[in-house]
Design a protein around this motif. Sequence first.
Motif, PDB file in Angstrom:
ATOM      1  N   ARG A  31       0.841  -1.180   0.000  1.00  0.00           N
ATOM      2  CA  ARG A  31       0.000   0.000   0.000  1.00  0.00           C
ATOM      3  C   ARG A  31       0.882   1.236   0.000  1.00  0.00           C
ATOM      4  O   ARG A  31       1.945   1.236   0.609  1.00  0.00           O
ATOM      5  N   SER A  32       0.410   2.287  -0.676  1.00  0.00           N
ATOM      6  CA  SER A  32       1.173   3.528  -0.713  1.00  0.00           C
ATOM      7  C   SER A  32       0.231   4.707  -0.499  1.00  0.00           C
ATOM      8  O   SER A  32      -0.861   4.734  -1.064  1.00  0.00           O
ATOM      9  N   CYS A  33       0.646   5.655   0.328  1.00  0.00           N
ATOM     10  CA  CYS A  33      -0.142   6.853   0.587  1.00  0.00           C
ATOM     11  C   CYS A  33       0.776   8.061   0.675  1.00  0.00           C
ATOM     12  O   CYS A  33       2.001   7.940   0.599  1.00  0.00           O
ATOM     13  N   SER A  34       0.177   9.217   0.837  1.00  0.00           N
ATOM     14  CA  SER A  34       0.926  10.451   1.028  1.00  0.00           C
ATOM     15  C   SER A  34       0.482  11.084   2.343  1.00  0.00           C
ATOM     16  O   SER A  34      -0.469  10.631   2.986  1.00  0.00           O
ATOM     17  N   GLY A  35       1.166  12.131   2.749  1.00  0.00           N
ATOM     18  CA  GLY A  35       0.826  12.822   3.985  1.00  0.00           C
ATOM     19  C   GLY A  35       1.564  14.146   4.047  1.00  0.00           C
ATOM     20  O   GLY A  35       2.257  14.532   3.110  1.00  0.00           O
ATOM     21  N   ALA A  36       1.422  14.833   5.173  1.00  0.00           N
ATOM     22  CA  ALA A  36       2.070  16.133   5.357  1.00  0.00           C
ATOM     23  C   ALA A  36       2.673  16.212   6.748  1.00  0.00           C
ATOM     24  O   ALA A  36       2.006  15.906   7.747  1.00  0.00           O
ATOM     25  N   LEU A  37       3.927  16.631   6.822  1.00  0.00           N
ATOM     26  CA  LEU A  37       4.596  16.810   8.092  1.00  0.00           C
ATOM     27  C   LEU A  37       4.064  18.081   8.762  1.00  0.00           C
ATOM     28  O   LEU A  37       4.212  19.185   8.238  1.00  0.00           O
ATOM     29  N   VAL A  38       3.413  17.940   9.929  1.00  0.00           N
ATOM     30  CA  VAL A  38       2.851  19.093  10.643  1.00  0.00           C
ATOM     31  C   VAL A  38       3.604  19.368  11.940  1.00  0.00           C
ATOM     32  O   VAL A  38       3.291  20.329  12.649  1.00  0.00           O
ATOM     33  N   ASP A  39       4.579  18.536  12.241  1.00  0.00           N
ATOM     34  CA  ASP A  39       5.433  18.687  13.411  1.00  0.00           C
ATOM     35  C   ASP A  39       6.665  17.847  13.122  1.00  0.00           C
ATOM     36  O   ASP A  39       6.617  16.950  12.272  1.00  0.00           O
ATOM     37  N   LYS A  40       7.761  18.124  13.804  1.00  0.00           N
ATOM     38  CA  LYS A  40       8.999  17.391  13.529  1.00  0.00           C
ATOM     39  C   LYS A  40       8.833  15.881  13.662  1.00  0.00           C
ATOM     40  O   LYS A  40       9.596  15.122  13.079  1.00  0.00           O
ATOM     41  N   GLN A  41       7.799  15.452  14.412  1.00  0.00           N
ATOM     42  CA  GLN A  41       7.635  14.014  14.625  1.00  0.00           C
ATOM     43  C   GLN A  41       6.222  13.517  14.320  1.00  0.00           C
ATOM     44  O   GLN A  41       5.875  12.401  14.686  1.00  0.00           O
ATOM     45  N   TRP A  42       5.421  14.331  13.610  1.00  0.00           N
ATOM     46  CA  TRP A  42       4.050  13.913  13.302  1.00  0.00           C
ATOM     47  C   TRP A  42       3.700  14.201  11.851  1.00  0.00           C
ATOM     48  O   TRP A  42       3.984  15.286  11.331  1.00  0.00           O
ATOM     49  N   VAL A  43       3.046  13.236  11.213  1.00  0.00           N
ATOM     50  CA  VAL A  43       2.541  13.370   9.845  1.00  0.00           C
ATOM     51  C   VAL A  43       1.021  13.278   9.886  1.00  0.00           C
ATOM     52  O   VAL A  43       0.456  12.399  10.551  1.00  0.00           O
ATOM     53  N   LEU A  44       0.363  14.186   9.178  1.00  0.00           N
ATOM     54  CA  LEU A  44      -1.101  14.157   9.061  1.00  0.00           C
ATOM     55  C   LEU A  44      -1.456  13.497   7.743  1.00  0.00           C
ATOM     56  O   LEU A  44      -0.938  13.863   6.678  1.00  0.00           O
ATOM     57  N   GLN A 225      -2.773  19.587  20.063  1.00  0.00           N
ATOM     58  CA  GLN A 225      -2.867  18.726  21.238  1.00  0.00           C
ATOM     59  C   GLN A 225      -2.188  17.387  21.003  1.00  0.00           C
ATOM     60  O   GLN A 225      -1.429  16.903  21.851  1.00  0.00           O
ATOM     61  N   VAL A 226      -2.444  16.784  19.846  1.00  0.00           N
ATOM     62  CA  VAL A 226      -1.877  15.464  19.570  1.00  0.00           C
ATOM     63  C   VAL A 226      -0.350  15.532  19.496  1.00  0.00           C
ATOM     64  O   VAL A 226       0.351  14.699  20.075  1.00  0.00           O
ATOM     65  N   ARG A 227       0.171  16.528  18.799  1.00  0.00           N
ATOM     66  CA  ARG A 227       1.625  16.584  18.652  1.00  0.00           C
ATOM     67  C   ARG A 227       2.315  16.948  19.965  1.00  0.00           C
ATOM     68  O   ARG A 227       3.518  16.718  20.120  1.00  0.00           O
ATOM     69  N   TYR A 228       1.541  17.490  20.924  1.00  0.00           N
ATOM     70  CA  TYR A 228       2.122  17.837  22.218  1.00  0.00           C
ATOM     71  C   TYR A 228       2.200  16.642  23.171  1.00  0.00           C
ATOM     72  O   TYR A 228       2.951  16.666  24.151  1.00  0.00           O
ATOM     73  N   ARG A 229       1.481  15.582  22.888  1.00  0.00           N
ATOM     74  CA  ARG A 229       1.394  14.444  23.806  1.00  0.00           C
ATOM     75  C   ARG A 229       2.754  13.945  24.294  1.00  0.00           C
ATOM     76  O   ARG A 229       2.979  13.843  25.503  1.00  0.00           O
ATOM     77  N   PRO A 230       3.683  13.586  23.415  1.00  0.00           N
ATOM     78  CA  PRO A 230       4.954  13.042  23.908  1.00  0.00           C
ATOM     79  C   PRO A 230       5.788  14.080  24.645  1.00  0.00           C
ATOM     80  O   PRO A 230       6.612  13.719  25.488  1.00  0.00           O
ATOM     81  N   VAL A 231       5.583  15.366  24.355  1.00  0.00           N
ATOM     82  CA  VAL A 231       6.322  16.417  25.051  1.00  0.00           C
ATOM     83  C   VAL A 231       5.922  16.449  26.519  1.00  0.00           C
ATOM     84  O   VAL A 231       6.773  16.495  27.416  1.00  0.00           O
ATOM     85  N   PHE A 232       4.621  16.419  26.784  1.00  0.00           N
ATOM     86  CA  PHE A 232       4.134  16.418  28.163  1.00  0.00           C
ATOM     87  C   PHE A 232       4.628  15.186  28.909  1.00  0.00           C
ATOM     88  O   PHE A 232       5.120  15.274  30.036  1.00  0.00           O
ATOM     89  N   HIS A 283      -5.031  12.657  27.951  1.00  0.00           N
ATOM     90  CA  HIS A 283      -4.233  13.756  27.410  1.00  0.00           C
ATOM     91  C   HIS A 283      -4.913  15.081  27.736  1.00  0.00           C
ATOM     92  O   HIS A 283      -5.504  15.722  26.864  1.00  0.00           O
ATOM     93  N   PRO A 284      -4.844  15.507  28.989  1.00  0.00           N
ATOM     94  CA  PRO A 284      -5.607  16.693  29.399  1.00  0.00           C
ATOM     95  C   PRO A 284      -4.975  18.034  29.036  1.00  0.00           C
ATOM     96  O   PRO A 284      -5.613  19.072  29.208  1.00  0.00           O
TER      97      PRO A 284
END
Length: 510
Positions: A31-44, A225-232, A283-284
């Motif tokens: 399978r192949s897809c595309s995406g967009a980097l919205v944070d240094k460690q997250w792709v949407l 919020q999602v990209r902040y999860r591992p930071v917290f 994830h408050p």
Amino acid sequence: MTGSAHAVSGDVAKEGTYAFTAKLDIDEGKRSCSGALVDKQWVLSAARCFAADPGKDYRIDEGAPKFKTTATIGRTDLSGTAGTVADVVELVPYAGRDLVMARLAKPVSGVTPVAVGTNPLATGEQLAVAGFGRTKTEWVPNRLHTAAFTVDAVQNTSIGITGKDAAVCKGDTGGPALRESGGRVELIAVNSTSWQGGCLGADPAETRTGAIDTRVDDLGAWVRQVRYRPVFAAAPWAKATHIASGYFTGGSAGGTRHMDMIVRWNDAEVTLYQGSDDKDPRHPFSAEYQLAEPPKPGKTSIWQHAKQITGASFGGGSDGLIVRWGDGELTQYTHVDAKGFHGEKQLAKPKNTLWPHATQITAGRYSASQQRDDLLVTWDDGRVTLHPDLGTNGVADKAQKLLVNKNTTWTHATQISAGEFTGKKTMDLLVRWSDGEVTIYPGVDTAGLHGEINVRPKKSYWTNATVVGAGAFVANDRANDVIVRWANGKVTLFAGVDTTGLHAEFKIAE
């Protein structure tokens, strides 16, 4: 329309253009897809890329992907070696939309993530769509392709787009739809499904070049919020010494923005954690702001001397903070926000003979005033006092109410926190005792304590509860969630504490 993994049959992108576009290889090339980097460690991307049957349903579970997935970012020509290749280790889908945040095993360097747009989409708007999928002549192209599309329809969760000389093809599911204005590029939507008119391998009779994209222009808060999860979770929580809750960055009870939390660390740094906008108890918080830096070598900080802190509401804007210092001084900050502490007011002078004997403080709504600015205090001789309406009375003796006389029991109150657990007219008091017992005193007011509810017995594991605080971190209806920093450094949240107990425990930091 097809729901299989899709790419834009348009022009080859110029070298380095849209370098944030990701090529997703799923299930070892099946399978192949595309995406967009919205944070240094997250792709949407699109959730259906990871679904068992992408053509029928895009719904997936949160957690590790079922199929091994790698993402290539910063390489618009896949035959080269530029950019970063990383495994996808976690998926966070957005309920009700064909959308997913994919966390990478390592951060991407050398590529600027694309900003998520915030202005609403409009019919007739021109967008640029990018993807790594098929073209009119190539089955597996090595180059990123882009094309112009027009917005035909705008729905609550999706948009319809059409390309004049291009189509969305297999391999482009999850690829970015971009708004370009004034030199700024913003992510507005991600590709979901299309008719694939003119794409290699598609039905030659199909001429439609339309597609359906999932909107993201209204989900900026969720993405943050999602990209902040591992930071917290990665913060050194074993070094947290005090916490205080309140609406410091906006919001109020019953609104969408939940309570924030201020943390003082053992190196005198002070951090403000912004409450999130959804009801996920795991994830408050969604962002953080440094309110006070730790002192540099050879220097000192006033926050080294903070003995207790508690959030309070004095009206007229964001909530404030009350601090008891090591020399007995008591300070009120009328407002605290992401920029710092404001409206400093001295409630008790340094080196006084009374306040050094205070052991715990918590502010709550314990009197007729609707503000959370009544200060409840425990003392080293076992007394419990209430100082109503600090904004007006301060801590003057004439306003003080004695709730509990001198005794040997309350000297064992190790942590106290104001909360709303029982639905009374005034707030409740949560007490963790030195032997691990946990007690709620319902509806505390100027007349005293009115019964007690035992929620943890003596010698319970709560002897390891090192820092305790209550707030409206989940449902935001009332401050009935309890956060605990344990002796081992883990942080957990008990959501919806009430008269029947603590209920489910959610781990929010390891």
